[in-house]
Design an enzyme around this catalytic site. Structure first.
Site, PDB file in Angstrom:
ATOM      1  N   ASP A 277      79.396 -22.068 -10.966  1.00 43.03           N
ATOM      2  CA  ASP A 277      78.053 -22.800 -10.552  1.00 43.03           C
ATOM      3  C   ASP A 277      77.776 -22.838  -9.192  1.00 43.03           C
ATOM      4  OD1 ASP A 277      78.287 -23.253 -13.415  1.00 43.03           O
ATOM      5  OD2 ASP A 277      79.077 -25.367 -12.913  1.00 43.03           O
ATOM      6  N   MET A 434      78.763 -14.973 -22.515  1.00 40.40           N
ATOM      7  CA  MET A 434      78.739 -13.523 -22.169  1.00 40.40           C
ATOM      8  C   MET A 434      78.720 -13.094 -20.428  1.00 40.40           C
ATOM      9  SD  MET A 434      75.477 -12.453 -24.601  1.00 40.40           S
ATOM     10  CE  MET A 434      75.536 -10.731 -23.957  1.00 40.40           C
TER      11      MET A 434
END
Length: 536
Positions: A277, A434
């Site tokens: 993040d 993914m």
């Protein structure tokens, strides 16, 4: 209470106040001038040649022989612990890199004790010099013999592109640069210290793991038991611990260092910060972030193709970002196909003038389609309120998130079909796992190599309880407390957010008075932070 310390090479005296802990919880020293602090009689390990018995947080001032106080230019260094803080008689040895063919071509093989990295590079004429960190890199002296090193590596928390590259480069760095052959892999996160077998790591074993996603050592959340972990470190004879993980993992690393210090063990604890993040404070960015932004383009492109191919197409792409919307922000800027970006830092609303529904309707009338990118942490309060869900947390202490993407898809569909009586085609894409599972790209591979080698150099030089990362593009050793005390978030009053708004032409979802209040609050926060950092 001040005590005078005189140097045989100078008639000036130096006054050292009593040690005190700064409000930032870090190790800080304040220096008025580098020139006055260079005394060749002091050991090279002493930063900037300043003689002090402990490396506790203590501001240091210089005073001239006529007792006139020197001008305080606000120079502060936030230092990291060293093994000699509690093992005063620890011997040092010449760095093996002196004999390295690879480093023979380097003009300056070792980092000078005077080298620091400034946290803030954009300053005005009369500003204080501000906070600095030790520059990362090899030192002239090391505190471990290569044949006596037993190192271990552990990975904790969620997956992120680049973990395997960091593992590989720690192993290869220890072996190729320092001749270390005894390296262990701790399997399954923190609990692997006391409940799993270890794996012997060699350059051959880790040779091609950087081409794979995930973590070669496997991972888990939680499982941190400081006493059990340090007991295991002591029983196995481990003296270097490399810990790869995010905020909670680094807090655990700090606890391990404290326990090691308490027991008086010669064990260097080095943290390598990990979060996809990009929400780790102080450092420029976290590894895996560039790869995540690049891979997110595929999901955004797919959404754009889908909605362009139908009438009134609405594409929604949910990206990672629990508390910080950096991936969504940068992926939006890189794509240029996104009409609206929603992040946790910026509140938004659906109905009414200036709301999301109105904006979507305008874009559908104008272009016939719309693409929305949102971070997973955006709008959580709306979803929780509607679903009446009690806040929960995972094993790492992170807040469990609800699927805001699916919620927003349904809200938009209901509004336009039931209220506006308008047929729309919604396409929802969630590429989270993914993206997390892919190998790192070329840029992140290079970055991971630098992180790993910096950690190895720091541990061999005797530093401990530190983490590594780039500060203004220069790698530095940073106290763990500085990267865990707060999170890096998108600043809504920064030019980067303005660039996004200019790119998407979306509403800010903030009234002018709300925006001014936010600006004032952030300014106050910055001022308070700077006052704490430079306080004496």
């Amino acid at each position: 209470m001040e005590s005078a310390i005189s140097s045989p090479l100078s008639t000036s005296s130096h006054l050292l106040p009593s040690p005190s802990r700064s409000s930032l919880g870090s190790r800080s020293q304040s220096f008025p001038s580098l020139q006055n602090l260079r005394h060749p009689s002091f050991k090279s390990r002493c930063f900037l040649g300043v003689p002090f018995r402990s490396r506790q947080t203590q501001p240091i001032r210089c005073q001239s022989s006529n007792q006139q106080p020197a001008k305080d230019d606000g120079f502060v260094i936030e230092d990291v612990p060293h093994l000699t803080d509690f093992l005063s008689n620890l011997p040092s040895y010449p760095n093996p890199l002196k004999q390295s063919q690879a480093y023979a071509v380097v003009k300056q093989t070792f980092v000078s004790t005077d080298d620091v990295v400034a946290q803030k590079v954009v300053v005005q004429k009369d500003d204080p010099r501000g906070v600095h960190f030790r520059r990362a890199g090899p030192r002239e002296k090391v505190y471990f013999k290569s044949d006596e090193v037993r190192a271990c590596i552990v990975t904790c928390g969620g997956l992120c592109p680049g973990i395997n590259t960091v593992i590989r480069e720690i192993v290869c760095g220890l072996n190729y640069m320092y001749g270390v052959e005894d390296i262990l892999g701790i399997e399954g996160g923190y609990r692997g210290f006391y409940s799993k077998n270890t794996l012997r790591l060699t350059p051959k074993v880790v040779n091609d793991i950087h081409k794979r996603g995930g973590t070669f050592l496997r991972t888990s959340r939680g499982g941190h038991d400081t006493n059990k972990i340090v007991d295991n470190i002591q029983d196995r004879g481990i003296n270097q611990v490399y810990i790869i993980g995010g905020d909670g993992t680094q807090k655990g690393a700090a606890l391990i260092y404290k326990e090691v210090e308490k027991r008086g063990l010669q064990v260097a604890v080095a943290g390598i910060p990990k979060t996809i993040d990009n929400d780790i404070a102080v450092i420029d960015k976290s590894f895996g972030f560039d790869t995540a932004v690049e891979e997110a383009q595929r999901a955004i492109n797919a959404a754009h193709v889908e909605v362009e191919s139908v009438e009134n197409g609405v594409g929604i792409v949910k990206l990672m970002g629990r508390y910080s919307g950096f991936i969504a922000l940068y992926a939006t800027l890189a794509s240029r196909d996104v009409d609206c970006c929603l992040v946790p830092e910026s509140p938004f609303y659906l109905e009414g003038r200036g709301g999301l529904f109105e904006f979507v309707e305008e874009r559908l009338k104008e272009n016939g389609h719309v693409v929305i990118v949102l971070a997973e942490g955006a709008g959580q309060e709306y979803v929780a309120q509607e679903m009446q869900v009690v806040d929960g947390k995972d094993a790492s202490g992170n807040k469990l998130l609800l699927d805001v993407g699916l919620w927003l898809t349904e809200k938009i569909k209901d509004h336009f079909t039931k209220v506006q009586k308008m047929a729309i085609n919604t396409k929802y894409i969630d590429p989270t796992y993914m993206i997390r599972a892919i190998p790192s790209n070329a840029s992140d591979n290079i970055y991971c190599t630098l992180l790993a080698q910096s950690a190895v150099h720091g541990a061999m030089a005797g530093f401990s309880g530190f983490t590594v990362g780039p500060v203004n593009s220069r790698h530095a050793y940073i106290p763990i407390s500085r990267v865990t005390e707060t999170q890096n978030t998108v600043n809504l009053t920064d030019r980067m957010w303005a660039r996004l708004l200019a790119s998407t032409n979306q509403p800010s979802f903030l009234e002018s008075n709300e925006l001014h209040e936010r600006v004032d609050k952030e300014d106050v926060d910055v001022i308070n932070h700077n006052m704490r950092a430079t306080s004496i």
